[in-house]
Structures are given as C-alpha cells and as structure tokens.
Scaffold this active site. Structure first.
Site, PDB file in Angstrom:
ATOM      1  N   CYS A   4       0.828  -1.202   0.000  1.00 55.85           N
ATOM      2  CA  CYS A   4       0.000   0.000   0.000  1.00 55.85           C
ATOM      3  C   CYS A   4       0.871   1.265   0.000  1.00 55.85           C
ATOM      4  CB  CYS A   4      -0.905  -0.024   1.232  1.00 55.85           C
ATOM      5  SG  CYS A   4      -1.741   1.525   1.562  1.00 55.85           S
ATOM      6  N   CYS A   7       0.796   3.151   3.314  1.00 55.75           N
ATOM      7  CA  CYS A   7       1.546   2.417   4.341  1.00 55.75           C
ATOM      8  C   CYS A   7       3.046   2.620   4.135  1.00 55.75           C
ATOM      9  CB  CYS A   7       1.191   0.934   4.321  1.00 55.75           C
ATOM     10  SG  CYS A   7      -0.386   0.555   5.120  1.00 55.75           S
ATOM     11  N   ASP A  30      -0.082  16.857   0.141  1.00 52.59           N
ATOM     12  CA  ASP A  30      -0.435  16.147  -1.096  1.00 52.59           C
ATOM     13  C   ASP A  30       0.579  16.501  -2.182  1.00 52.59           C
ATOM     14  OD1 ASP A  30      -3.377  14.839  -2.205  1.00 52.59           O
ATOM     15  OD2 ASP A  30      -1.905  15.509  -3.689  1.00 52.59           O
ATOM     16  N   HIS A  46      -3.756   0.268   8.682  1.00 50.94           N
ATOM     17  CA  HIS A  46      -4.265   0.157   7.308  1.00 50.94           C
ATOM     18  C   HIS A  46      -5.747  -0.183   7.321  1.00 50.94           C
ATOM     19  CE1 HIS A  46      -4.357  -0.491   2.988  1.00 50.94           C
ATOM     20  NE2 HIS A  46      -5.235  -1.432   3.288  1.00 50.94           N
ATOM     21  N   HIS A  97      -6.209   3.344   0.957  1.00 52.57           N
ATOM     22  CA  HIS A  97      -5.918   3.443   2.397  1.00 52.57           C
ATOM     23  C   HIS A  97      -6.672   4.685   2.840  1.00 52.57           C
ATOM     24  CE1 HIS A  97      -2.746   3.235   5.853  1.00 52.57           C
ATOM     25  NE2 HIS A  97      -3.605   4.195   6.164  1.00 52.57           N
ATOM     26  N   HIS A  99      -8.215   7.993   3.866  1.00 50.84           N
ATOM     27  CA  HIS A  99      -7.532   9.268   4.125  1.00 50.84           C
ATOM     28  C   HIS A  99      -8.519  10.409   3.965  1.00 50.84           C
ATOM     29  CE1 HIS A  99      -7.141   8.243  -0.142  1.00 50.84           C
ATOM     30  NE2 HIS A  99      -7.256   9.538  -0.395  1.00 50.84           N
TER      31      HIS A  99
END
Ligand code: 5GP
Ligand code: ZN
Length: 113
Positions: A4, A7, A30, A46, A97, A99
């Site tokens: 991921c 991760c 970002d 996760h 994941h 967010h």
C-alpha cells in the site's frame, strides 16, 4: 511488507513532506495540491476505505477529526476549509488506504464535479 502506497509513506519507505505524526495518525502534504493548503491525513492502521471502517475504529476516526481541526488552525485556515473523503469507485478514491483531504487557503468551489 505492505504494497500500500500510504503504508509505505507512513513507514518512510517512500519519502513525503510530513506535517504531523503521532502514534495513531500521519499527515503529509499532497503531491498534487489542489489548494494552497492540501494535507492528507491517514491512520497508521491500514484501513482500505471509509467503507471498511468498523465500529471499533470509531474513536480513531473521531480523533482524526479533532486533529484535522487542530491542523486547520495551525495552518491559519481561519476563514474556513474543507475536509474530503473520496470513497470507492464512484467517489474516485485512487489510493486504497482511508484518508482525509484538508483543503484551504482559497475560496473553494461547490458542488464538486
Ligand atoms: P484520493 O484520490 O484517493 O482521494 O486521494 C489520493 C491523493 O493522494 C491524491 O490527492 C494524490 O495527489 C495523492 N498522492 C498520490 N500519490 C502520492 C504520493 O506519492 N505522495 C503524496 N504526498 N501524495 C500522493
Ligand atoms: Zn495502507
């Protein structure tokens, strides 16, 4: 080792521009900012998407919201901001994941496309 992307960012296998970190969450800028402030906030645990959040994650999710509010204040977003979660295919989630996007520093458009 996780495949991921987030991760890997949390584990510092992939570099990022960190904004905040504690035992439970990681926040970083970002790579493709859509506003002067565009921070991604992720749980270290996760979880694939908001759809995968369980009742046992309720405290973690609430904690994230409070930290997002703190980050907005720390980054001077006194005139307001937006918190976004893109979930699943129709929500155009591109990283699997969970967010939250914290966006601010300009007048944002509504509704989104
Ligand atoms: P989503 O579309 O899943 O809601 O948001 C994923 C976000 O992750 C996008 O805004 C994208 O620009 C950002 N992103 C993708 N890859 C990376 C990366 O390697 N580093 C950082 N900092 N952001 C990334
Ligand atoms: Zn992950």
């Amino acid at each position: 080792m996780s495949e991921c992307l987030f991760c890997k960012i949390i584990n510092k296998e992939i570099p990022s521009d960190p904004v905040y970190e504690d035992d439970l969450i990681f926040a970083f800028n970002d790579i493709n900012p859509q506003a002067p402030v565009h921070i991604l906030i992720v749980p270290k645990k996760h979880i694939g998407s908001l759809d995968d959040v369980q009742g046992t994650d309720a405290e973690l999710m609430g904690y994230m919201m409070l930290k997002i509010k703190d980050m907005a204040e720390k980054h001077g977003l006194t005139k307001g901001y937006r918190v976004v979660n893109n979930c699943g295919e129709d929500g155009l989630q591109s990283v699997q994941h969970v967010h939250f996007h914290l966006l601010g520093g300009r007048k944002l458009l509504w509704p989104p496309g």
